[in-house]
Design a protein around this motif. Structure first.
Motif, PDB file in Angstrom:
ATOM      1  N   ALA A   1     -57.111  23.122 -10.065  1.00  0.00           N
ATOM      2  CA  ALA A   1     -55.955  23.063 -10.371  1.00  0.00           C
ATOM      3  C   ALA A   1     -54.788  22.980  -9.409  1.00  0.00           C
ATOM      4  O   ALA A   1     -53.713  22.752  -9.858  1.00  0.00           O
ATOM      5  N   SER A   2     -55.234  23.029  -8.182  1.00  0.00           N
ATOM      6  CA  SER A   2     -54.223  23.006  -7.027  1.00  0.00           C
ATOM      7  C   SER A   2     -53.711  21.479  -6.916  1.00  0.00           C
ATOM      8  O   SER A   2     -52.582  21.295  -6.582  1.00  0.00           O
ATOM      9  N   THR A   3     -54.505  20.512  -7.168  1.00  0.00           N
ATOM     10  CA  THR A   3     -54.128  19.133  -7.459  1.00  0.00           C
ATOM     11  C   THR A   3     -53.343  18.879  -8.587  1.00  0.00           C
ATOM     12  O   THR A   3     -52.278  18.074  -8.678  1.00  0.00           O
ATOM     13  N   GLN A   4     -53.545  19.736  -9.740  1.00  0.00           N
ATOM     14  CA  GLN A   4     -52.771  19.595 -10.734  1.00  0.00           C
ATOM     15  C   GLN A   4     -51.199  20.110 -10.687  1.00  0.00           C
ATOM     16  O   GLN A   4     -50.199  19.591 -11.254  1.00  0.00           O
ATOM     17  N   PHE A   5     -51.057  21.156  -9.650  1.00  0.00           N
ATOM     18  CA  PHE A   5     -49.749  21.514  -9.284  1.00  0.00           C
ATOM     19  C   PHE A   5     -48.850  20.325  -8.910  1.00  0.00           C
ATOM     20  O   PHE A   5     -47.865  20.134  -9.295  1.00  0.00           O
ATOM     21  N   LEU A   6     -49.593  19.562  -7.977  1.00  0.00           N
ATOM     22  CA  LEU A   6     -48.923  18.109  -7.624  1.00  0.00           C
ATOM     23  C   LEU A   6     -48.674  16.992  -8.654  1.00  0.00           C
ATOM     24  O   LEU A   6     -47.711  16.555  -8.917  1.00  0.00           O
ATOM     25  N   MET A   7     -49.814  16.774  -9.538  1.00  0.00           N
ATOM     26  CA  MET A   7     -49.845  15.823 -10.416  1.00  0.00           C
ATOM     27  C   MET A   7     -48.848  16.124 -11.682  1.00  0.00           C
ATOM     28  O   MET A   7     -48.115  15.000 -12.134  1.00  0.00           O
ATOM     29  N   VAL A   8     -48.583  17.301 -11.915  1.00  0.00           N
ATOM     30  CA  VAL A   8     -47.670  17.725 -13.221  1.00  0.00           C
ATOM     31  C   VAL A   8     -46.286  17.164 -12.920  1.00  0.00           C
ATOM     32  O   VAL A   8     -45.583  16.392 -13.469  1.00  0.00           O
ATOM     33  N   ALA A   9     -45.987  17.655 -11.462  1.00  0.00           N
ATOM     34  CA  ALA A   9     -44.619  17.001 -10.989  1.00  0.00           C
ATOM     35  C   ALA A   9     -44.473  15.808 -10.711  1.00  0.00           C
ATOM     36  O   ALA A   9     -43.399  15.205 -11.259  1.00  0.00           O
TER      37      ALA A   9
ATOM     38  N   LYS B   1     -47.494  28.751  -5.910  1.00  0.00           N
ATOM     39  CA  LYS B   1     -48.121  27.288  -5.485  1.00  0.00           C
ATOM     40  C   LYS B   1     -47.593  26.028  -6.155  1.00  0.00           C
ATOM     41  O   LYS B   1     -47.276  25.130  -5.279  1.00  0.00           O
ATOM     42  N   ALA B   2     -47.457  26.281  -7.349  1.00  0.00           N
ATOM     43  CA  ALA B   2     -47.141  25.223  -8.256  1.00  0.00           C
ATOM     44  C   ALA B   2     -45.619  24.920  -8.197  1.00  0.00           C
ATOM     45  O   ALA B   2     -45.373  23.694  -8.104  1.00  0.00           O
ATOM     46  N   ILE B   3     -44.900  25.985  -7.989  1.00  0.00           N
ATOM     47  CA  ILE B   3     -43.415  25.718  -7.608  1.00  0.00           C
ATOM     48  C   ILE B   3     -43.217  24.861  -6.154  1.00  0.00           C
ATOM     49  O   ILE B   3     -42.217  24.238  -6.184  1.00  0.00           O
ATOM     50  N   LYS B   4     -43.862  25.474  -5.200  1.00  0.00           N
ATOM     51  CA  LYS B   4     -43.865  24.822  -3.916  1.00  0.00           C
ATOM     52  C   LYS B   4     -44.175  23.345  -4.063  1.00  0.00           C
ATOM     53  O   LYS B   4     -43.449  22.545  -3.480  1.00  0.00           O
ATOM     54  N   GLU B   5     -45.085  22.936  -4.633  1.00  0.00           N
ATOM     55  CA  GLU B   5     -45.597  21.498  -5.019  1.00  0.00           C
ATOM     56  C   GLU B   5     -44.420  20.823  -5.603  1.00  0.00           C
ATOM     57  O   GLU B   5     -44.141  19.451  -5.430  1.00  0.00           O
ATOM     58  N   ALA B   6     -43.803  21.344  -6.843  1.00  0.00           N
ATOM     59  CA  ALA B   6     -42.906  20.708  -7.629  1.00  0.00           C
ATOM     60  C   ALA B   6     -41.496  20.551  -6.842  1.00  0.00           C
ATOM     61  O   ALA B   6     -40.739  19.400  -7.029  1.00  0.00           O
ATOM     62  N   LYS B   7     -41.266  21.270  -5.663  1.00  0.00           N
ATOM     63  CA  LYS B   7     -40.119  21.079  -4.797  1.00  0.00           C
ATOM     64  C   LYS B   7     -40.157  19.872  -4.137  1.00  0.00           C
ATOM     65  O   LYS B   7     -39.015  19.307  -3.661  1.00  0.00           O
TER      66      LYS B   7
ATOM     67  N   MET C   1     -44.057  22.145 -22.864  1.00  0.00           N
ATOM     68  CA  MET C   1     -44.338  23.171 -22.147  1.00  0.00           C
ATOM     69  C   MET C   1     -45.808  22.915 -21.617  1.00  0.00           C
ATOM     70  O   MET C   1     -46.626  22.439 -22.199  1.00  0.00           O
ATOM     71  N   ILE C   2     -46.044  23.143 -20.241  1.00  0.00           N
ATOM     72  CA  ILE C   2     -47.236  23.001 -19.312  1.00  0.00           C
ATOM     73  C   ILE C   2     -47.778  24.244 -19.131  1.00  0.00           C
ATOM     74  O   ILE C   2     -46.998  25.288 -18.685  1.00  0.00           O
ATOM     75  N   CYS C   3     -49.004  24.518 -19.149  1.00  0.00           N
ATOM     76  CA  CYS C   3     -49.783  25.655 -18.697  1.00  0.00           C
ATOM     77  C   CYS C   3     -50.972  25.627 -17.861  1.00  0.00           C
ATOM     78  O   CYS C   3     -51.694  24.856 -18.385  1.00  0.00           O
ATOM     79  N   ASP C   4     -51.063  26.383 -16.824  1.00  0.00           N
ATOM     80  CA  ASP C   4     -52.266  26.589 -16.170  1.00  0.00           C
ATOM     81  C   ASP C   4     -53.058  27.687 -16.823  1.00  0.00           C
ATOM     82  O   ASP C   4     -52.771  28.667 -16.671  1.00  0.00           O
ATOM     83  N   MET C   5     -54.060  26.967 -17.420  1.00  0.00           N
ATOM     84  CA  MET C   5     -54.861  28.036 -18.315  1.00  0.00           C
ATOM     85  C   MET C   5     -56.481  28.361 -17.628  1.00  0.00           C
ATOM     86  O   MET C   5     -57.636  28.563 -18.111  1.00  0.00           O
TER      87      MET C   5
END
Length: 354
Positions: A76-84, A103-109, A164-168
């Motif tokens: 999921a950590s790579t998805q934080f990046l890929m989504v953005a 962590k997802a917010i950090k990558e999106a920045k 809407m994007i969701c980390d499940m």
């Protein structure tokens, strides 16, 4: 006797899945080759990948609705990046409910303005924020449905006109939702689906192709969709075990069936936490996760005694996350009800001794 496995991840797996997976390691499809040895381009494995992808959509009720399923590397950590990377043009909205959403917010920045619409950090992420407003002009809204570390879970999702994007990762396939509300869902397999090493991504195709930047091939959803999760060598064993787990879930009766079992398990444990004067729950009651129950001893002087007791009862993985402490009982789909009863019995025995 196998231990009662409350580990937060990698997760407990069904006994029959472990048996079939172990057989495949020695001899896959009676072909006198190990699953670990066969070509990922061979028809037997291509069939595994296709079956796993189809089962994911079927169980989520997303067949023939414009969605595709992928099994990718990187967790999921790579998805934080890929989504953005794939979806963020200028700004996106994020709900901050814990470590993983932070962590997802950090990558999106790195790609644009990531607006934190609400956060529960003020109370140690012990609740799910509600009543927040969606900013105008955002490319998407991102949330985390279940928080393993703090034991909170979203019981409802906001109505929004944006994607809407969701980390499940930690509650995928555990409860019934209208999954068509989400344009992209991602989940690391190791929480409720299989071993570590692959990540399920379920994506609505029409949300792609709208960013202006060039995206490297390995991080481009469109590339992976075109190659049907076979752009590069896939994680063969984790995908196979995930397929077996999805087959197991379908045979049981799917998400509708397993949700009832999960509610039974959660009710049994939370009832004891609330009843027993030696324990107290961490998360707000209305936001408690049915997957990860977090709790503490009222008197930490009892810790050594309690720790000895649950370990002697053949219980594994009960320690809370290092950032929170206390205890965490992860009750994923494959955990049997009798394992929860074993924990409750230890808690009641501690009370009797006390």
């Amino acid at each position: 006797m196998k231990k009662h496995n409350f580990s937060a991840g990698p997760c407990i797996l069904p006994e029959e899945v472990l048996q079939k997976a172990s057989e495949a390691i020695l001899n896959f499809n009676d072909d006198d080759l190990s699953l670990l040895e066969i070509s990922h381009r061979s028809k037997p494995f291509v069939d595994v990948m296709e079956n796993a992808r189809c089962l994911a959509l079927e169980l989520l009720g997303l067949e023939n609705k414009g969605y595709k399923a992928l099994f990718l590397h990187g967790g999921a950590s790579t998805q934080f990046l890929m989504v953005a990377y794939n979806l963020l043009n200028k700004k996106a909205a994020y709900l901050n409910t814990g470590t993983w959403s932070s962590k997802a917010i950090k990558e999106a920045k790195l790609f644009g303005d990531s607006i934190e619409v609400a956060s529960s950090k003020d109370k140690g992420f012990s609740y799910i924020p509600k009543g927040y407003e969606m900013p105008k002009g955002v490319d998407y809204f991102h949330c985390t449905s279940n928080n393993t570390i703090y034991g909170t879970q979203m019981k409802s999702f906001p109505k929004t006109s944006v994607s809407m994007i969701c980390d499940m990762s930690s509650d995928i396939f555990s409860r019934q939702l209208d999954f068509s509300k989400f344009d992209l869902i991602y989940a690391g397999a190791q929480k409720n689906m299989g071993p570590a090493g692959t990540t399920l991504v379920v994506i609505k195709e029409d949300i792609l192709g709208k960013v202006e930047r060039q995206i490297p091939s390995m991080l481009n959803y469109q590339v992976h969709l075109e190659k049907e999760s076979m752009f590069n060598t896939p994680p063969v064993f984790p995908v196979y075990v995930s397929m077996l787990t999805l087959e197991w879930l379908k045979k049981l009766g799917g998400i509708e069936f397993i949700e009832k079992v999960n509610n039974q398990k959660a009710s049994l444990l939370y009832t004891e936490i609330d009843r027993n004067p030696l324990f107290k729950g961490y998360a707000n009651k209305e936001d408690r996760s049915i997957m990860n129950a977090t709790f503490n001893l009222v008197d930490n002087k009892l810790q050594a005694t309690f720790d000895t007791m649950w370990k002697e009862a053949h219980i594994n993985g009960l320690n809370g996350h290092r950032s929170v402490g206390g205890y965490r009982a992860s009750m994923y789909n494959a955990l049997p009800l009798y394992s929860v009863q074993a924990l409750v019995d230890v808690m009641q025995e501690l009370e009797r001794k006390g």
